[in-house]
Design a protein around this motif. Sequence first.
Motif, mmCIF file in Angstrom:
data_model
loop_
_atom_site.group_PDB
_atom_site.id
_atom_site.type_symbol
_atom_site.label_atom_id
_atom_site.label_comp_id
_atom_site.label_asym_id
_atom_site.label_seq_id
_atom_site.Cartn_x
_atom_site.Cartn_y
_atom_site.Cartn_z
ATOM 1 N N GLY A 1 -4.751 -44.821 -33.981
ATOM 2 C CA GLY A 1 -4.861 -45.754 -32.871
ATOM 3 C C GLY A 1 -5.499 -45.142 -31.636
ATOM 4 O O GLY A 1 -5.544 -43.920 -31.459
ATOM 5 N N ARG A 2 -5.986 -46.004 -30.755
ATOM 6 C CA ARG A 2 -6.683 -45.561 -29.541
ATOM 7 C C ARG A 2 -5.715 -45.162 -28.425
ATOM 8 O O ARG A 2 -6.064 -44.397 -27.546
ATOM 9 C CB ARG A 2 -7.600 -46.687 -29.037
ATOM 10 N N PHE A 3 -4.545 -45.715 -28.389
ATOM 11 C CA PHE A 3 -3.507 -45.476 -27.380
ATOM 12 C C PHE A 3 -3.934 -46.008 -26.007
ATOM 13 O O PHE A 3 -4.216 -45.269 -25.060
ATOM 14 C CB PHE A 3 -3.140 -43.995 -27.289
ATOM 15 N N GLU A 4 -3.951 -47.322 -25.911
ATOM 16 C CA GLU A 4 -4.362 -47.994 -24.672
ATOM 17 C C GLU A 4 -3.439 -47.701 -23.496
ATOM 18 O O GLU A 4 -3.847 -47.788 -22.330
ATOM 19 C CB GLU A 4 -4.426 -49.509 -24.904
ATOM 20 N N ALA A 5 -2.179 -47.321 -23.776
ATOM 21 C CA ALA A 5 -1.223 -47.051 -22.699
ATOM 22 C C ALA A 5 -1.628 -45.868 -21.833
ATOM 23 O O ALA A 5 -1.080 -45.681 -20.739
ATOM 24 C CB ALA A 5 0.175 -46.802 -23.284
ATOM 25 N N ILE A 6 -2.621 -45.086 -22.262
ATOM 26 C CA ILE A 6 -3.059 -43.940 -21.456
ATOM 27 C C ILE A 6 -3.629 -44.398 -20.112
ATOM 28 O O ILE A 6 -3.688 -43.616 -19.147
ATOM 29 C CB ILE A 6 -4.086 -43.095 -22.228
ATOM 30 N N ALA A 7 -4.025 -45.660 -20.005
ATOM 31 C CA ALA A 7 -4.575 -46.182 -18.749
ATOM 32 C C ALA A 7 -3.569 -46.103 -17.608
ATOM 33 O O ALA A 7 -3.963 -46.095 -16.433
ATOM 34 C CB ALA A 7 -5.032 -47.625 -18.940
ATOM 35 N N ASP A 8 -2.273 -46.025 -17.923
ATOM 36 C CA ASP A 8 -1.234 -45.975 -16.896
ATOM 37 C C ASP A 8 -0.821 -44.548 -16.545
ATOM 38 O O ASP A 8 0.127 -44.352 -15.775
ATOM 39 C CB ASP A 8 0.008 -46.740 -17.372
ATOM 40 N N ASP B 1 -11.148 -41.600 -21.522
ATOM 41 C CA ASP B 1 -12.288 -41.471 -20.605
ATOM 42 C C ASP B 1 -12.752 -42.822 -20.108
ATOM 43 O O ASP B 1 -13.146 -42.965 -18.944
ATOM 44 C CB ASP B 1 -13.428 -40.724 -21.287
ATOM 45 N N ALA B 2 -12.685 -43.847 -20.963
ATOM 46 C CA ALA B 2 -13.055 -45.192 -20.516
ATOM 47 C C ALA B 2 -12.075 -45.693 -19.452
ATOM 48 O O ALA B 2 -12.493 -46.289 -18.444
ATOM 49 C CB ALA B 2 -13.071 -46.146 -21.712
ATOM 50 N N ALA B 3 -10.794 -45.418 -19.627
ATOM 51 C CA ALA B 3 -9.795 -45.821 -18.633
ATOM 52 C C ALA B 3 -9.991 -45.046 -17.342
ATOM 53 O O ALA B 3 -9.825 -45.603 -16.238
ATOM 54 C CB ALA B 3 -8.396 -45.595 -19.187
ATOM 55 N N ARG B 4 -10.346 -43.796 -17.437
ATOM 56 C CA ARG B 4 -10.601 -42.975 -16.244
ATOM 57 C C ARG B 4 -11.780 -43.528 -15.475
ATOM 58 O O ARG B 4 -11.781 -43.614 -14.245
ATOM 59 C CB ARG B 4 -10.881 -41.530 -16.663
ATOM 60 N N VAL C 1 -0.232 -41.124 -14.850
ATOM 61 C CA VAL C 1 -0.184 -40.807 -13.426
ATOM 62 C C VAL C 1 -1.325 -39.883 -12.997
ATOM 63 O O VAL C 1 -1.775 -39.939 -11.842
ATOM 64 C CB VAL C 1 1.187 -40.192 -13.064
ATOM 65 N N LEU C 2 -1.819 -39.039 -13.886
ATOM 66 C CA LEU C 2 -2.856 -38.065 -13.515
ATOM 67 C C LEU C 2 -4.269 -38.535 -13.831
ATOM 68 O O LEU C 2 -5.232 -37.850 -13.479
ATOM 69 C CB LEU C 2 -2.598 -36.728 -14.217
ATOM 70 N N LEU C 3 -4.412 -39.677 -14.482
ATOM 71 C CA LEU C 3 -5.743 -40.132 -14.862
ATOM 72 C C LEU C 3 -6.681 -40.310 -13.663
ATOM 73 O O LEU C 3 -7.855 -39.940 -13.742
ATOM 74 C CB LEU C 3 -5.636 -41.428 -15.668
ATOM 75 N N PRO C 4 -6.208 -40.829 -12.514
ATOM 76 C CA PRO C 4 -7.139 -41.010 -11.388
ATOM 77 C C PRO C 4 -7.711 -39.708 -10.829
ATOM 78 O O PRO C 4 -8.754 -39.737 -10.169
ATOM 79 C CB PRO C 4 -6.277 -41.723 -10.332
ATOM 80 N N VAL C 5 -7.039 -38.572 -11.073
ATOM 81 C CA VAL C 5 -7.536 -37.303 -10.514
ATOM 82 C C VAL C 5 -8.080 -36.381 -11.595
ATOM 83 O O VAL C 5 -8.482 -35.246 -11.309
ATOM 84 C CB VAL C 5 -6.439 -36.581 -9.711
ATOM 85 N N ALA C 6 -8.121 -36.846 -12.834
ATOM 86 C CA ALA C 6 -8.537 -36.001 -13.952
ATOM 87 C C ALA C 6 -10.056 -35.894 -14.037
ATOM 88 O O ALA C 6 -10.780 -36.832 -13.710
ATOM 89 C CB ALA C 6 -7.986 -36.556 -15.258
ATOM 90 N N SER C 7 -10.515 -34.746 -14.501
ATOM 91 C CA SER C 7 -11.921 -34.598 -14.858
ATOM 92 C C SER C 7 -12.127 -35.172 -16.269
ATOM 93 O O SER C 7 -11.249 -35.847 -16.809
ATOM 94 C CB SER C 7 -12.335 -33.128 -14.780
ATOM 95 N N SER C 8 -13.231 -34.873 -16.885
ATOM 96 C CA SER C 8 -13.586 -35.459 -18.175
ATOM 97 C C SER C 8 -12.544 -35.159 -19.257
ATOM 98 O O SER C 8 -12.181 -33.998 -19.482
ATOM 99 C CB SER C 8 -14.942 -34.916 -18.623
ATOM 100 N N ILE C 9 -12.082 -36.204 -19.932
ATOM 101 C CA ILE C 9 -11.145 -36.019 -21.040
ATOM 102 C C ILE C 9 -11.888 -35.484 -22.264
ATOM 103 O O ILE C 9 -11.326 -34.727 -23.061
ATOM 104 C CB ILE C 9 -10.414 -37.330 -21.376
#
Length: 248
Positions: free
Chosen positions: A172-179, A244-247, A181-189
């Motif tokens: 699965g893709r794991f869509e819940a990763i969009a939530d 990366d798409a969510a980021r 907490v660190l995604l907004p400040v992360a560099s490239s996944i």
Amino acid sequence: MRAVEATRYVTPLREGGSLPGLVEADDDGLYVVKFRGAGQGAKALVAEVVVGQLARALGFLVPELVLAVIDPGFGAAEPDPEIQDLLLASAGGNLGVDFLPGALPFSPAAGPEPDRDLAADIVWLDALVTNVDRTARNPNLLCWHDRLWLIDHGAALYFHHGSRPPLEHARGRFEAIADHVLLPVASSIAAADRRLAPRVTAELLAAVVAEIPSEWLADAGRGLYVDYLRRRLAPPRAFVEEADAARG
């Protein structure tokens, strides 16, 4: 994991639904103990061990995990009937997490922001192990001595709670990763994937899964967890693209 004998129940920690407690052990250490008799059961403890020990092997900071052994009479003198029942139902091996005195919960609003590559690496790990519980509402990160520590992985390996077969869930893709907490400040996944994925070998997974106490496994063998994570890591890794798409 080292085994320690629980000697004194200090206080309940009521922040979580499973009612962990602060417990003193025979090595004079203090541990946050996650109890096998709690509503989430042994599968949550399995997830704690698999994800915590994998994270440690990859270089993340994780408090030491120990097997906290509780005597059948340990809870007999506890005045709170809810806690007494929990302790009596948890005789045997439970999960102890080394208590970090003075540690503060990470807050994205308070700052400072973590290193962007470290943030990406944590997002990658949580996407790999399908950890739904590292959100702004409940980051499950501690700041201790100016460093970021990962805690509370009982909600990971989300196939434990679903109806799909584990090896089907693994792709699965794991869509819940969009939530996350660190995604907004992360560099490239994707870059984090290049750093970390080659290090998660079959030998490492076997060593991590070997840490699970046999009494927690019930009908699920250790091989299930190795096969699940190996299948999840098989290319193409859709969870990396999803993160990366969510980021973006």
